[in-house]
Write a protein that holds these residues in place. Structure first.
Motif, PDB file in Angstrom:
ATOM      1  N   MET A 124      44.333  43.885  35.595  1.00 46.70           N
ATOM      2  CA  MET A 124      43.963  42.857  36.577  1.00 46.70           C
ATOM      3  C   MET A 124      44.798  43.063  37.837  1.00 46.70           C
ATOM      4  SD  MET A 124      44.076  38.689  36.178  1.00 46.70           S
ATOM      5  CE  MET A 124      43.192  38.737  34.646  1.00 46.70           C
ATOM      6  N   LYS A 125      44.134  43.272  38.955  1.00 49.26           N
ATOM      7  CA  LYS A 125      44.867  43.544  40.181  1.00 49.26           C
ATOM      8  C   LYS A 125      45.431  42.242  40.760  1.00 49.26           C
ATOM      9  CE  LYS A 125      41.274  43.054  43.754  1.00 49.26           C
ATOM     10  NZ  LYS A 125      40.566  43.727  44.848  1.00 49.26           N
ATOM     11  N   PRO A 126      46.487  42.293  41.569  1.00 48.18           N
ATOM     12  CA  PRO A 126      47.072  41.088  42.165  1.00 48.18           C
ATOM     13  C   PRO A 126      46.069  40.377  43.070  1.00 48.18           C
ATOM     14  CG  PRO A 126      48.555  42.969  42.369  1.00 48.18           C
ATOM     15  CD  PRO A 126      47.232  43.508  41.900  1.00 48.18           C
ATOM     16  N   PHE A 127      46.215  39.049  43.161  1.00 50.67           N
ATOM     17  CA  PHE A 127      45.338  38.262  44.025  1.00 50.67           C
ATOM     18  C   PHE A 127      46.109  37.040  44.532  1.00 50.67           C
ATOM     19  CE2 PHE A 127      44.797  36.860  39.677  1.00 50.67           C
ATOM     20  CZ  PHE A 127      44.872  35.489  39.753  1.00 50.67           C
ATOM     21  N   ASP A 128      45.647  36.493  45.640  1.00 51.84           N
ATOM     22  CA  ASP A 128      46.213  35.262  46.182  1.00 51.84           C
ATOM     23  C   ASP A 128      45.590  34.072  45.466  1.00 51.84           C
ATOM     24  OD1 ASP A 128      47.788  36.606  48.037  1.00 51.84           O
ATOM     25  OD2 ASP A 128      46.204  36.609  49.548  1.00 51.84           O
ATOM     26  N   TYR A 129      46.405  33.049  45.229  1.00 56.14           N
ATOM     27  CA  TYR A 129      45.929  31.820  44.591  1.00 56.14           C
ATOM     28  C   TYR A 129      46.358  30.656  45.469  1.00 56.14           C
ATOM     29  CZ  TYR A 129      45.004  28.391  40.890  1.00 56.14           C
ATOM     30  OH  TYR A 129      44.530  27.338  40.154  1.00 56.14           O
ATOM     31  N   VAL A 130      45.386  30.023  46.123  1.00 61.42           N
ATOM     32  CA  VAL A 130      45.701  28.938  47.053  1.00 61.42           C
ATOM     33  C   VAL A 130      45.217  27.621  46.476  1.00 61.42           C
ATOM     34  CG1 VAL A 130      45.742  30.380  49.100  1.00 61.42           C
ATOM     35  CG2 VAL A 130      43.576  29.433  48.342  1.00 61.42           C
ATOM     36  N   LYS A 131      45.956  26.544  46.778  1.00 61.17           N
ATOM     37  CA  LYS A 131      45.695  25.230  46.186  1.00 61.17           C
ATOM     38  C   LYS A 131      45.541  24.172  47.282  1.00 61.17           C
ATOM     39  CE  LYS A 131      49.434  25.493  43.658  1.00 61.17           C
ATOM     40  NZ  LYS A 131      50.474  25.151  42.651  1.00 61.17           N
ATOM     41  N   PRO A 132      44.379  24.148  47.942  1.00 65.03           N
ATOM     42  CA  PRO A 132      44.164  23.136  48.980  1.00 65.03           C
ATOM     43  C   PRO A 132      44.137  21.730  48.398  1.00 65.03           C
ATOM     44  CG  PRO A 132      42.115  24.267  48.474  1.00 65.03           C
ATOM     45  CD  PRO A 132      43.195  25.006  47.749  1.00 65.03           C
ATOM     46  N   MET A 189      38.076  33.485  34.738  1.00 61.70           N
ATOM     47  CA  MET A 189      39.207  34.223  34.184  1.00 61.70           C
ATOM     48  C   MET A 189      38.757  35.240  33.136  1.00 61.70           C
ATOM     49  SD  MET A 189      41.696  33.327  35.960  1.00 61.70           S
ATOM     50  CE  MET A 189      42.945  34.253  35.071  1.00 61.70           C
ATOM     51  N   LEU A 190      37.739  34.884  32.357  1.00 59.48           N
ATOM     52  CA  LEU A 190      37.199  35.846  31.393  1.00 59.48           C
ATOM     53  C   LEU A 190      36.589  37.047  32.117  1.00 59.48           C
ATOM     54  CD1 LEU A 190      35.475  33.497  28.779  1.00 59.48           C
ATOM     55  CD2 LEU A 190      37.580  34.815  28.475  1.00 59.48           C
ATOM     56  N   MET A 191      35.902  36.788  33.220  1.00 54.42           N
ATOM     57  CA  MET A 191      35.302  37.870  33.996  1.00 54.42           C
ATOM     58  C   MET A 191      36.375  38.770  34.601  1.00 54.42           C
ATOM     59  SD  MET A 191      32.274  35.674  35.820  1.00 54.42           S
ATOM     60  CE  MET A 191      31.571  37.036  36.748  1.00 54.42           C
ATOM     61  N   MET A 192      37.483  38.159  35.045  1.00 54.23           N
ATOM     62  CA  MET A 192      38.578  38.941  35.610  1.00 54.23           C
ATOM     63  C   MET A 192      39.261  39.791  34.538  1.00 54.23           C
ATOM     64  SD  MET A 192      40.155  36.101  38.221  1.00 54.23           S
ATOM     65  CE  MET A 192      41.600  37.078  38.640  1.00 54.23           C
ATOM     66  N   LYS A 193      39.481  39.210  33.363  1.00 52.38           N
ATOM     67  CA  LYS A 193      40.118  39.966  32.275  1.00 52.38           C
ATOM     68  C   LYS A 193      39.246  41.127  31.826  1.00 52.38           C
ATOM     69  CE  LYS A 193      42.856  36.136  30.405  1.00 52.38           C
ATOM     70  NZ  LYS A 193      43.035  35.208  29.248  1.00 52.38           N
ATOM     71  N   ALA A 194      37.931  40.932  31.891  1.00 54.73           N
ATOM     72  CA  ALA A 194      37.004  41.999  31.489  1.00 54.73           C
ATOM     73  C   ALA A 194      36.825  43.051  32.577  1.00 54.73           C
ATOM     74  CB  ALA A 194      35.649  41.398  31.120  1.00 54.73           C
ATOM     75  N   GLY A 195      37.373  42.799  33.771  1.00 54.60           N
ATOM     76  CA  GLY A 195      37.241  43.734  34.876  1.00 54.60           C
ATOM     77  C   GLY A 195      35.931  43.634  35.620  1.00 54.60           C
ATOM     78  N   VAL A 196      35.122  42.619  35.289  1.00 50.89           N
ATOM     79  CA  VAL A 196      33.839  42.435  35.964  1.00 50.89           C
ATOM     80  C   VAL A 196      34.050  41.881  37.372  1.00 50.89           C
ATOM     81  CG1 VAL A 196      31.634  41.206  35.882  1.00 50.89           C
ATOM     82  CG2 VAL A 196      32.669  42.067  33.775  1.00 50.89           C
TER      83      VAL A 196
END
Length: 291
Positions: free
Chosen positions: A1-9, A36-43
């Motif tokens: 899983m590549k790094p990503f920004d997580y913003v909380k408006p 999150m399942l899609m991200m873990k699967a690389g989709v």
């Protein structure tokens, strides 16, 4: 899983401003149970996730309006909806259906807006809310708009939402004497993905159907109205023979696809059997089955 920004408006308007209609690498996330399942699967490999968990509380409210319609905030969790006394009293099919969605751990975090926005044709809520005649309120950078749930899903994981639009509310009209049932047929446990979902909303006049909505899910790429079966049933005295014929007509006229939950032939057989059961269940007070 590549790094990503997580913003909380903290405000919905800010959340919308952080999204882009043209940037597929920026995604909104509510409960996160699917994404999150899609991200873990690389989709899915987003560069930025915009959390909706901290926006204004008004988007997590459940209320019955003066006209009798049910208003559900888009960030309300499925567990909150399952426990809602307003829903249990006025829309019991909804309350029963929420109990069969995934498991309690998922229902505690998954939100209704994200559930609908995901566009998965195997989900239960799109056919149920379509049968109930529900609409969604959608917020974008240029204001809000309303859309019937029946027009929200366009195909596999495809919806009418732009990349910078969010579902902020679901509006369900009052039942007005109608009764409803949802049959969820699974290959394993009741909270599993359905092999076939069938929602029936009916209104009776003596022994005849005065009105009916029959919506099938999990067998096609979007919730589909079984218009040929409705035309056959409305205005006629209900009988086992007529319901059997309606089920066979519905199965014959539908372009059903095979998937990991069942072959097209199997799903057609299920539809031919369960359509009559769903109508009978709705007429009899709405009790449903999970099979």
């Amino acid at each position: 899983m590549k790094p990503f920004d997580y913003v909380k408006p903290r405000q919905l308007a800010e959340a919308v401003s952080l999204l882009s209609a043209d940037d597929p690498d920026t995604r909104p996330v509510s409960g996160g149970t699917a994404i999150m399942l899609m991200m873990k699967a690389g989709v899915l490999r987003p560069a930025r996730l915009v959390s909706l968990r901290h926006v204004e509380d008004e988007f997590r409210q459940i209320a019955v309006a003066a006209d009798g319609s049910l208003h559900i905030g888009g960030m309300t969790t499925l567990a909150e909806l399952e426990r809602s006394p307003e829903i249990q009293q006025g829309w019991p099919m909804l309350a029963r259906t929420f109990k069969t969605l995934s498991n309690i751990r998922v229902r505690n975090v998954a939100m209704i807006g994200g559930n609908l926005a995901h566009g998965d044709p195997h989900m239960d809520m799109p056919p149920v809310l379509t049968a109930l005649g529900a609409t969604v309120v959608i917020q974008g950078p240029n204001g809000s708009r309303e859309l019937p749930v029946k027009d929200l899903c366009l195909g596999y994981y495809e919806t009418a939402l732009a990349g910078n639009e969010l579902i902020t509310k679901v509006i369900v009209p009052p039942m007005q004497g109608r009764q409803a049932a949802y049959f969820k047929v699974t290959t394993r446990v009741s909270h599993d993905w359905p092999t076939l979902g069938l929602a029936a909303v009916v209104k009776m006049e003596q022994d005849r159907l005065a009105d009916a909505r029959l919506i099938v899910g999990a067998a096609t790429d979007r919730p589909t109205s079984l218009d040929n079966a409705v035309q056959l049933l409305v205005g006629q005295p209900l009988s086992d023979a007529l319901l059997k014929q309606a089920g066979e007509e519905a199965a014959h006229g539908l372009d059903i696809v095979s998937d990991q939950h069942g072959s097209a032939q199997y799903k057609k057989h299920l539809l031919s059997v369960y359509l009559g059961r769903a109508v009978r269940a709705a007429v009899g007070g709405g009790q449903q089955e999970a099979s």
